[in-house]
Design a protein around this motif. Sequence first.
Motif, PDB file in Angstrom:
ATOM      1  N   LEU A  52       0.810  -1.212   0.000  1.00 48.52           N
ATOM      2  CA  LEU A  52       0.000   0.000   0.000  1.00 48.52           C
ATOM      3  C   LEU A  52       0.847   1.267   0.000  1.00 48.52           C
ATOM      4  O   LEU A  52       0.512   2.239  -0.693  1.00 48.52           O
ATOM      5  CB  LEU A  52      -0.920  -0.003   1.227  1.00 48.52           C
ATOM      6  CG  LEU A  52      -1.848   1.203   1.371  1.00 48.52           C
ATOM      7  CD1 LEU A  52      -2.894   1.217   0.264  1.00 48.52           C
ATOM      8  CD2 LEU A  52      -2.518   1.198   2.751  1.00 48.52           C
ATOM      9  N   ARG A  53       1.962   1.278   0.754  1.00 44.14           N
ATOM     10  CA  ARG A  53       2.636   2.535   1.038  1.00 44.14           C
ATOM     11  C   ARG A  53       3.997   2.737   0.373  1.00 44.14           C
ATOM     12  O   ARG A  53       4.442   3.873   0.241  1.00 44.14           O
ATOM     13  CB  ARG A  53       2.797   2.701   2.557  1.00 44.14           C
ATOM     14  CG  ARG A  53       1.449   2.746   3.273  1.00 44.14           C
ATOM     15  CD  ARG A  53       1.524   3.467   4.601  1.00 44.14           C
ATOM     16  NE  ARG A  53       0.190   3.847   5.059  1.00 44.14           N
ATOM     17  CZ  ARG A  53      -0.415   4.977   4.724  1.00 44.14           C
ATOM     18  NH1 ARG A  53       0.190   5.844   3.942  1.00 44.14           N
ATOM     19  NH2 ARG A  53      -1.634   5.250   5.164  1.00 44.14           N
ATOM     20  N   ALA A 210      -1.226   7.383   0.100  1.00 45.88           N
ATOM     21  CA  ALA A 210      -0.641   6.066  -0.168  1.00 45.88           C
ATOM     22  C   ALA A 210      -0.690   5.776  -1.657  1.00 45.88           C
ATOM     23  O   ALA A 210      -1.742   5.929  -2.286  1.00 45.88           O
ATOM     24  CB  ALA A 210      -1.394   4.981   0.597  1.00 45.88           C
ATOM     25  N   PRO A 211       0.416   5.359  -2.253  1.00 51.34           N
ATOM     26  CA  PRO A 211       0.417   5.124  -3.700  1.00 51.34           C
ATOM     27  C   PRO A 211      -0.531   4.027  -4.151  1.00 51.34           C
ATOM     28  O   PRO A 211      -1.009   4.034  -5.286  1.00 51.34           O
ATOM     29  CB  PRO A 211       1.876   4.758  -4.007  1.00 51.34           C
ATOM     30  CG  PRO A 211       2.437   4.292  -2.699  1.00 51.34           C
ATOM     31  CD  PRO A 211       1.731   5.095  -1.655  1.00 51.34           C
ATOM     32  N   GLU A 228     -10.011  -6.507   8.051  1.00 48.65           N
ATOM     33  CA  GLU A 228     -10.182  -5.437   9.049  1.00 48.65           C
ATOM     34  C   GLU A 228      -8.903  -4.615   9.186  1.00 48.65           C
ATOM     35  O   GLU A 228      -8.945  -3.382   9.194  1.00 48.65           O
ATOM     36  CB  GLU A 228     -10.583  -6.045  10.393  1.00 48.65           C
ATOM     37  CG  GLU A 228     -10.882  -5.009  11.471  1.00 48.65           C
ATOM     38  CD  GLU A 228     -11.363  -5.628  12.765  1.00 48.65           C
ATOM     39  OE1 GLU A 228     -11.391  -4.918  13.788  1.00 48.65           O
ATOM     40  OE2 GLU A 228     -11.723  -6.831  12.754  1.00 48.65           O
ATOM     41  N   ALA A 229      -7.769  -5.295   9.274  1.00 49.42           N
ATOM     42  CA  ALA A 229      -6.497  -4.583   9.376  1.00 49.42           C
ATOM     43  C   ALA A 229      -6.215  -3.790   8.100  1.00 49.42           C
ATOM     44  O   ALA A 229      -5.655  -2.689   8.155  1.00 49.42           O
ATOM     45  CB  ALA A 229      -5.365  -5.580   9.644  1.00 49.42           C
ATOM     46  N   TRP A 230      -6.614  -4.336   6.960  1.00 47.33           N
ATOM     47  CA  TRP A 230      -6.405  -3.665   5.682  1.00 47.33           C
ATOM     48  C   TRP A 230      -7.193  -2.351   5.615  1.00 47.33           C
ATOM     49  O   TRP A 230      -6.667  -1.314   5.199  1.00 47.33           O
ATOM     50  CB  TRP A 230      -6.825  -4.604   4.558  1.00 47.33           C
ATOM     51  CG  TRP A 230      -6.652  -4.108   3.153  1.00 47.33           C
ATOM     52  CD1 TRP A 230      -7.630  -3.946   2.228  1.00 47.33           C
ATOM     53  CD2 TRP A 230      -5.437  -3.755   2.492  1.00 47.33           C
ATOM     54  NE1 TRP A 230      -7.106  -3.509   1.034  1.00 47.33           N
ATOM     55  CE2 TRP A 230      -5.759  -3.381   1.177  1.00 47.33           C
ATOM     56  CE3 TRP A 230      -4.106  -3.713   2.902  1.00 47.33           C
ATOM     57  CZ2 TRP A 230      -4.800  -2.968   0.249  1.00 47.33           C
ATOM     58  CZ3 TRP A 230      -3.139  -3.305   1.984  1.00 47.33           C
ATOM     59  CH2 TRP A 230      -3.487  -2.940   0.677  1.00 47.33           C
ATOM     60  N   ALA A 235      -7.143   3.658   6.013  1.00 48.07           N
ATOM     61  CA  ALA A 235      -7.849   4.808   6.568  1.00 48.07           C
ATOM     62  C   ALA A 235      -6.926   5.807   7.249  1.00 48.07           C
ATOM     63  O   ALA A 235      -7.403   6.741   7.895  1.00 48.07           O
ATOM     64  CB  ALA A 235      -8.907   4.334   7.550  1.00 48.07           C
ATOM     65  N   GLN A 236      -5.638   5.645   7.144  1.00 41.16           N
ATOM     66  CA  GLN A 236      -4.706   6.574   7.795  1.00 41.16           C
ATOM     67  C   GLN A 236      -4.889   7.985   7.242  1.00 41.16           C
ATOM     68  O   GLN A 236      -5.203   8.165   6.062  1.00 41.16           O
ATOM     69  CB  GLN A 236      -3.278   6.085   7.624  1.00 41.16           C
ATOM     70  CG  GLN A 236      -2.991   4.818   8.439  1.00 41.16           C
ATOM     71  CD  GLN A 236      -1.524   4.430   8.414  1.00 41.16           C
ATOM     72  OE1 GLN A 236      -0.717   5.078   7.806  1.00 41.16           O
ATOM     73  NE2 GLN A 236      -1.200   3.343   9.083  1.00 41.16           N
ATOM     74  N   PRO A 237      -4.698   9.011   8.082  1.00 42.60           N
ATOM     75  CA  PRO A 237      -5.033  10.384   7.678  1.00 42.60           C
ATOM     76  C   PRO A 237      -4.145  10.918   6.555  1.00 42.60           C
ATOM     77  O   PRO A 237      -3.014  10.490   6.361  1.00 42.60           O
ATOM     78  CB  PRO A 237      -4.813  11.185   8.970  1.00 42.60           C
ATOM     79  CG  PRO A 237      -3.834  10.363   9.754  1.00 42.60           C
ATOM     80  CD  PRO A 237      -4.158   8.947   9.446  1.00 42.60           C
TER      81      PRO A 237
END
Length: 368
Positions: A52-53, A210-211, A228-230, A235-237
Motif C-alpha cells: 500500500l505505502r 498512499a500510492p 479489518e487490518a487492511w 484509513a490513515q489520515p
Amino acid sequence: MSDTFEIFLACAPGLEAVLAQEAKALGFGPLRMAAGGIAFDGTWGDVQCANLRLRGAARVLARIGGFPAVHLAQLDKRSRKFPWAEVLRPDVPVKVEATTARSRIYHAGAAKQRVETAITEELGAPISDDGVRILARLEDNLVTFSVDTSGEPLHRRGHKPAVGKAPMRETLAALFLRDCGFDGTEPVIDPMCGSGTFVLEAAEIAMGLAPGRSRSFDLERLATFDAEAWQALKAQPVQPPEGPPRFLGYDRDAGAARNAAANAERAGVAAISAFACQPISALERPDGPPGLVMVNPPWGARIGKPGPLHALHKSLGDVLKERFRGWRVGLVTSDAGLARSTGLTFKPPGPVVSHGSLKIRLYRTDLL
C-alpha cells in the motif's frame, strides 16, 4: 510456517539503495541488500503495508518456505506436504512459475508441472494465467516458494489512465525524487511533464497519500488476508493541501498538459498541482521558496533522433541557469552527451538503471 518470514521488495536494478532508504523510513528492517531489491523479515501485516505505502517497490514477494529436493519424485512428494492452505485459498486460481540454477532438477517446465499438480490435487485450487503467482526457485538443490502479493506491477497506481509517449514509471519517478532529496516540503516543477508523473508523485508525497490507495492487490486473494487490518491501514489520515499550487507541470503538447491535469484530478492532488501548455522558453520561476526542477527530457532511443535534441537540452539549461538560481535540478536520460548539452554542473551521475530494454541515469545538481 512461522509468524515471520522473508519479504522481498523488488525494484529496478540500480536503485536498491534508494528503495532501502524508503523502506527504512517506513520502519521495515533490518534490511538485506540483494540484486534487484531488498529483503527483510516481517509479517503479513508488513506485506500489506509495503504494497500500500511503498512508492519505489516494483513488487512485494512473500517467501513462504521451501525444502531440499534433488529429483522430481522428491519435489512432487514434498510439494504435496507443503502447507499451501496456510497461504492459498482453494477457490482462488494460482499460476506457477519455476526457475532452476545449479540444481540436479534442471528442467524448469517439469518442476512447474509437479508443483501445479501438488497444489491442485492437495489444495483444490485451479491453475489459471490470471491466478496468484507462485514462484518456485530451484537453486543449489533447494526449492524456495514465494508468493507475488502485488499482482499487477506496483507502478500501476490505478489513478493515472492517461499516459503519453514513453512514460516514466511511477516507481522510478518516486525513487528519483527521493534520490534528489525531495521530502514533500518544497515545490517541484517539471517543464516537460508528459502525463505528469513526477508532479503527481511529488504532490502525493506532500499530501501523504498512499500510492496503492486506488487499486487492488493479490494479497487480498490469499488465505492470510486480514480485511479489518487492511481497512484500518487504508484509513490513515491525509495531509490537507494548503496555499497555492506548489507542483507544476508544463508541456508543449496541449493534449499532454490536459491529460496530466485530468490525472491530477483523479489522483486527488489537483488542489496543489497545476499544468499548462507552454514551451521551455516560457518557463518562469514561481513566487515563493526555491525547490526542485525534475525533468525527463526526450532522448534518442526513447523519442527520436538525438541530433536535434542537443539544442533542446541547451535551451533547457540556459533557462534554468538564468531564472532558477537557488533551485536544484534532477534530469533523467540515457545519453550523457545530452546531459552535458544543458551546460549545467552535475554531481557524479547516479547508477545505471534498467528501464525495460533501456539504460538510464539520474543527473543531479547542487543549488544553481
